[in-house]
Design an enzyme around this catalytic site. Structure first.
Site, PDB file in Angstrom:
ATOM      1  N   LYS A  21     -10.398  -3.699  19.489  1.00  8.73           N
ATOM      2  CA  LYS A  21      -8.981  -4.047  19.675  1.00  8.73           C
ATOM      3  C   LYS A  21      -8.478  -3.694  21.075  1.00  8.73           C
ATOM      4  O   LYS A  21      -7.277  -3.765  21.336  1.00  8.73           O
ATOM      5  CB  LYS A  21      -8.133  -3.362  18.593  1.00  8.73           C
TER       6      LYS A  21
ATOM      7  N   LYS B 155       9.388 -16.305 -10.869  1.00 13.61           N
ATOM      8  CA  LYS B 155       8.573 -15.255 -11.484  1.00 13.61           C
ATOM      9  C   LYS B 155       7.404 -15.884 -12.253  1.00 13.61           C
ATOM     10  O   LYS B 155       7.616 -16.807 -13.062  1.00 13.61           O
ATOM     11  CB  LYS B 155       9.448 -14.436 -12.435  1.00 13.61           C
TER      12      LYS B 155
ATOM     13  N   LYS C  58     -13.103   0.229  16.036  1.00  7.61           N
ATOM     14  CA  LYS C  58     -11.777  -0.402  16.133  1.00  7.61           C
ATOM     15  C   LYS C  58     -11.200  -0.240  17.540  1.00  7.61           C
ATOM     16  O   LYS C  58     -10.568  -1.149  18.069  1.00  7.61           O
ATOM     17  CB  LYS C  58     -10.810   0.207  15.103  1.00  7.61           C
TER      18      LYS C  58
ATOM     19  N   ASN D 213       0.854  -1.189   0.000  1.00  9.53           N
ATOM     20  CA  ASN D 213       0.000   0.000   0.000  1.00  9.53           C
ATOM     21  C   ASN D 213       0.887   1.235   0.000  1.00  9.53           C
ATOM     22  O   ASN D 213       2.095   1.128   0.178  1.00  9.53           O
ATOM     23  CB  ASN D 213      -0.948  -0.044   1.211  1.00  9.53           C
TER      24      ASN D 213
ATOM     25  N   PHE E 110      -4.153   3.187  14.961  1.00 11.31           N
ATOM     26  CA  PHE E 110      -4.518   4.165  13.933  1.00 11.31           C
ATOM     27  C   PHE E 110      -5.700   3.619  13.152  1.00 11.31           C
ATOM     28  O   PHE E 110      -5.839   2.396  13.013  1.00 11.31           O
ATOM     29  CB  PHE E 110      -3.340   4.418  12.985  1.00 11.31           C
TER      30      PHE E 110
ATOM     31  N   ASP F 170      -3.882  -6.557   5.206  1.00 11.51           N
ATOM     32  CA  ASP F 170      -4.843  -7.448   5.863  1.00 11.51           C
ATOM     33  C   ASP F 170      -4.792  -8.852   5.292  1.00 11.51           C
ATOM     34  O   ASP F 170      -5.166  -9.813   5.952  1.00 11.51           O
ATOM     35  CB  ASP F 170      -6.259  -6.886   5.684  1.00 11.51           C
TER      36      ASP F 170
END
Ligand code: CTP
Length: 399
Positions: free
Chosen positions: A342, A290, A338, A211, A324, A280
């Protein structure tokens, strides 16, 4: 990163060495960080760069002679000393260091140094043999025991042709250490574990899922905690950022590696801040070679990764745990969910699809959500300032 310098008056002491040209850049960086800069030069420094350059950039007369300088006549070295929030001597020659160590006051800079009570940061720069000379070593030890802060010189090729320790470090490094020395040490004795950056989940040896996280927020937190005296460990996915000085940096690639590194260290930490953007999911199997193109469509089977933060929340004893939440909509609802799921003490929510916030930006606009249901919305600000504000709240939660 350098908010501690904002609106401060910094006295830049320049003594005569080849590195004087770097003091010019340092002056500009100090100003960029919001400081007002006054300059005192030794007579020898003027052989390398003239005072006009420093006067033009600082907008203030340069002081170099206690008795003859007309430009600074209006303000004596004693007045200057009283108006100074911090002193930086860069470069500091062996001679200036020796004079400081023994209280000799025979020119404007050394006399000012006797009169000033503000913190003093000394950046030695000289030939390696001069730096390693027992007299210089002894003098530096005296300065340290007098409470002066020393920025160690860098090693490398020196202007005089030798190679070794003695180079004035890059100005960014000096600025970073000034900020470190000047920041009040309200986290001494606290172990802080920070995660940052993206993770990479391999598809084959040359491709991965990741990301756009750059790690800037997590690195800013690690740096801010180090400035405040904490013992900091940073577990980071791949980033292009320089390791923060004084921080133990552990580099990982995958979510699994990040989990291992974090769980190995969680018991030592009193504060854990999970700013990493963890994948995730990861490919169920990474191809050993490859993958060659073939069919028009290909399907990648992904497996869910462990939610590291969830697991930390389950295992935690008395650590302050901060997460975060990067969202593109319904920030409060998602962040609060969250926080509860958590078992966090606090979550930092931000909308990542807005300008000036989220991935890659130097600024961030975040909202803190707390366990007791309260929230605090911050204005858009530099990530360094977000980091310090976050640590202020963490300190409140630890009380
Ligand atoms: N996190 C984690 N391990 C994961 C995923 C997320 O530790 N496998 C942590 C992140 O470091 C962050 C927090 O959980 O502190 C929230 O991450 P985020 O990506 O916003 O949310 P997710 O829990 O992954 O939920 P979703 O992707 O569904 O929004």
């Amino acid at each position: 990163m350098t908010s501690v310098l904002k609106d401060k008056t910094i006295l830049l002491g320049v003594s005569g060495g080849i590195a004087v040209y770097k003091s010019v850049e340092l002056l500009r960086l100090l100003q960029k960080a919001g400081a007002r800069v006054r300059v005192i030069m030794t007579e020898n420094a003027k052989w390398f760069v003239g005072p006009t350059t420093f006067e033009a950039l600082s907008g203030q007369p340069v002081c170099s002679d206690l008795f003859r300088d007309k430009g600074s006549g209006a303000i004596s070295h004693i007045q200057l000393a009283d108006q100074t929030d911090a002193v930086v001597i860069a470069p500091a020659t062996a001679n200036v260091i020796a004079k400081m160590a023994h209280g000799i006051a025979d020119d404007a800079l050394s006399t000012f140094l006797l009169a000033v009570t503000a913190p003093v940061v000394v950046c030695p720069a000289m030939n390696t043999h001069m730096y390693e000379n027992p007299a210089t070593r002894r003098n530096l030890e005296i300065l340290k025991s007098d409470g002066r802060h020393i920025v160690d010189p860098a090693s490398g090729e020196l202007a005089c042709g030798t190679s070794g320790a003695g180079r004035l470090p890059e100005c960014e490094v000096i600025l970073d250490r000034i900020a470190h020395f000047l920041t009040p040490k309200d986290m001494t004795g606290t172990n802080v574990l920070v995660t940052a950056g993206p993770t990479r989940e391999p598809i084959d040896p040359v491709r991965y899922i990741s990301n756009p996280s750059t790690g800037k927020m997590g690195y800013a937190i690690a740096r801010a905690a180090e400035y405040r005296g904490a013992a900091v460990t940073l577990v980071t996915g791949p980033t292009a950022l320089e390791d923060p000085r004084g921080v133990r940096v552990i580099k990982v690639e995958t979510a699994r590696e990040m989990a291992e590194a974090v769980f190995d260290r969680m018991d030592m930490a009193q504060v854990i801040i999970k700013s990493a953007a963890v994948s995730d999911y990861s490919p169920a199997e990474a191809a050993p070679h490859k993958i060659k193109k073939g069919a028009e469509r290909m399907t990648l089977t992904l497996e869910k990764n462990m939610d590291i933060l969830f697991e930390l929340g389950r295992r935690k004893s008395n650590q302050v745990l901060v997460g975060f939440a990067a969202e593109t909509q319904s920030l409060a609802e998602n962040a609060q969910a969250k926080l509860a799921a958590k078992n966090l003490d606090m979550i930092v929510g931000n909308l990542v699809n807005q300008p000036g916030t989220g991935f890659g930006a130097d600024t961030n606009r975040v909202t803190f959500f707390f366990r007791d249901g309260t929230r605090e919305e911050l204005a858009e600000m530099d990530k360094g300032l977000v980091a310090h504000t976050l640590l202020d709240r963490v300190l409140n939660l630890s009380k």
